[in-house]
Design an enzyme around this catalytic site. Structure first.
Site, short mmCIF file in Angstrom:
data_model
loop_
_atom_site.label_atom_id
_atom_site.label_comp_id
_atom_site.label_asym_id
_atom_site.label_seq_id
_atom_site.Cartn_x
_atom_site.Cartn_y
_atom_site.Cartn_z
N ARG A 114 -9.84 1.12 8.99
CA ARG A 114 -8.99 -0.44 9.44
C ARG A 114 -10.07 -1.06 10.31
NH1 ARG A 114 -3.23 0.68 8.93
NH2 ARG A 114 -2.16 -1.33 9.23
N ARG A 120 -0.36 -9.09 13.11
CA ARG A 120 -0.93 -7.75 12.47
C ARG A 120 -1.75 -8.48 11.10
NH1 ARG A 120 4.52 -4.79 10.45
NH2 ARG A 120 3.21 -3.78 9.29
N ARG A 140 11.41 -0.75 10.26
CA ARG A 140 10.34 -0.59 11.48
C ARG A 140 10.43 -1.54 12.29
NH1 ARG A 140 4.67 0.00 8.25
NH2 ARG A 140 3.84 -1.04 10.22
N ARG A 161 11.64 -5.71 4.33
CA ARG A 161 11.42 -4.22 4.04
C ARG A 161 12.34 -3.13 4.68
NH1 ARG A 161 4.97 -3.06 4.42
NH2 ARG A 161 5.13 -2.82 6.84
N LYS A 212 0.67 -1.15 0.11
CA LYS A 212 -0.07 -0.10 -0.08
C LYS A 212 0.74 1.25 -0.08
CE LYS A 212 -2.34 -0.73 3.67
NZ LYS A 212 -1.69 -2.25 4.06
P1 AMP Z 1 0.93 0.66 9.01
O1 AMP Z 1 2.21 1.47 8.78
O2 AMP Z 1 -0.51 1.15 8.29
O3 AMP Z 1 1.11 -0.89 8.93
O4 AMP Z 1 0.56 0.85 10.57
C1 AMP Z 1 1.52 0.44 11.61
C2 AMP Z 1 0.58 0.14 12.96
O5 AMP Z 1 -0.29 1.37 13.40
C3 AMP Z 1 -0.55 -0.79 12.81
O6 AMP Z 1 -0.03 -2.02 13.11
C4 AMP Z 1 -1.39 -0.29 13.97
O7 AMP Z 1 -0.71 -0.44 15.11
C5 AMP Z 1 -1.42 1.09 13.77
N1 AMP Z 1 -2.33 1.85 12.93
C6 AMP Z 1 -2.17 2.27 11.74
N2 AMP Z 1 -3.51 2.78 11.15
C7 AMP Z 1 -4.20 2.25 11.82
C8 AMP Z 1 -5.84 2.35 12.00
N3 AMP Z 1 -6.33 3.11 11.02
N4 AMP Z 1 -6.51 2.11 13.05
C9 AMP Z 1 -6.02 1.53 14.16
N5 AMP Z 1 -4.45 1.28 14.25
C10 AMP Z 1 -3.75 1.90 13.02
#
Ligand code: AMP
Length: 218
Positions: A88, A172, A161, A127, A13
């Protein structure tokens, strides 16, 4: 135009969002990036979010909705935006609809990037990003053209990360299936869901997304 990119962690994404941002001039809103920035800055939101993120769990709806509600008020969102990692949960999607409705706006399209679970752990565990410009790379699938030098900005400083490890990825993924996948029927019912093959190579995925977007604006 308001676009939502939907897919499990590791679907690509972020990579595709920054390409769409460049070609379509849309601002990319990544709640993951915003939360990581809050954690690094040690803000109140960051302190609340930190443990959920480290465990591969979702941060509360209240926190992320608050972040997005403020962000879409900013000037650069006036001509549209691309949501990457939000919504989400169905509750987040319902609140987003209300926020947009108040502005006479609506989600124009939701692009589901479909990928096999089995490939995701490898994709994520390999990554990394440029610490300077945030361009994404992968140990196997997407290396910089010159080893250890960012294609985008020339920096030699890269970062990984802390939640991109095998254990957290499994959590996740489970979170995606239980809490985020219900968004697929939700957006299908709204007639805005389009599904593309996220297993194709990166450039081909971009072509598929551009194709979907061009049909929308045609
Ligand atoms: P991402 O970079 O999108 O994979 O997000 C990393 C982490 O941030 C996720 O595993 C969640 O813990 C948190 N996170 C990001 N976006 C959301 C969301 N829309 N709702 C809840 N938690 C989020």
């Amino acid at each position: 135009m308001i676009i939502v990119l939907l897919g499990p962690p590791g679907a690509g994404k972020g990579t595709q969002a920054s390409r769409i941002m460049q070609t379509h001039g849309l601002v990319q809103l990544s709640t993951g990036d915003m939360l990581r920035a809050a954690v690094s800055a040690g803000t109140e939101v960051g302190l609340k979010a930190k443990e959920f993120m480290a465990a591969g769990k979702l941060v509360t709806d209240e926190i992320v909705i608050g972040i997005i509600a403020d962000r879409i008020e900013e000037d650069d969102c006036k001509s549209g935006f691309l949501l990457d990692g939000f919504p989400r949960t169905v509750a987040q999607a319902e609140t987003l609809n209300k926020l947009l409705n108040d502005k006479n706006l609506t989600v124009d399209i939701v692009v589901e990037m479909k990928v096999d679970d089995e490939s995701l752990v490898d994709r994520i565990a390999g990554r990394y990003t440029c610490a300077q410009c945030n361009k994404g790379y992968h140990d196997t699938y997407l290396k910089p053209q010159v080893a250890d030098v960012c294609d985008g900005c020339g920096s030699a400083n890269f970062t990984r990360r802390s939640d991109d490890n095998r254990e957290t990825v499994i959590s996740r993924l489970a979170t995606y299936h239980t809490q985020t996948a219900p968004l697929l029927p939700f957006y299908k019912a709204q007639g805005v869901l389009r599904t593309i093959d996220g297993m194709a190579d990166i450039d081909d995925v971009t072509v598929q997304i551009n194709d979907v977007l061009s049909k929308l604006s045609a």
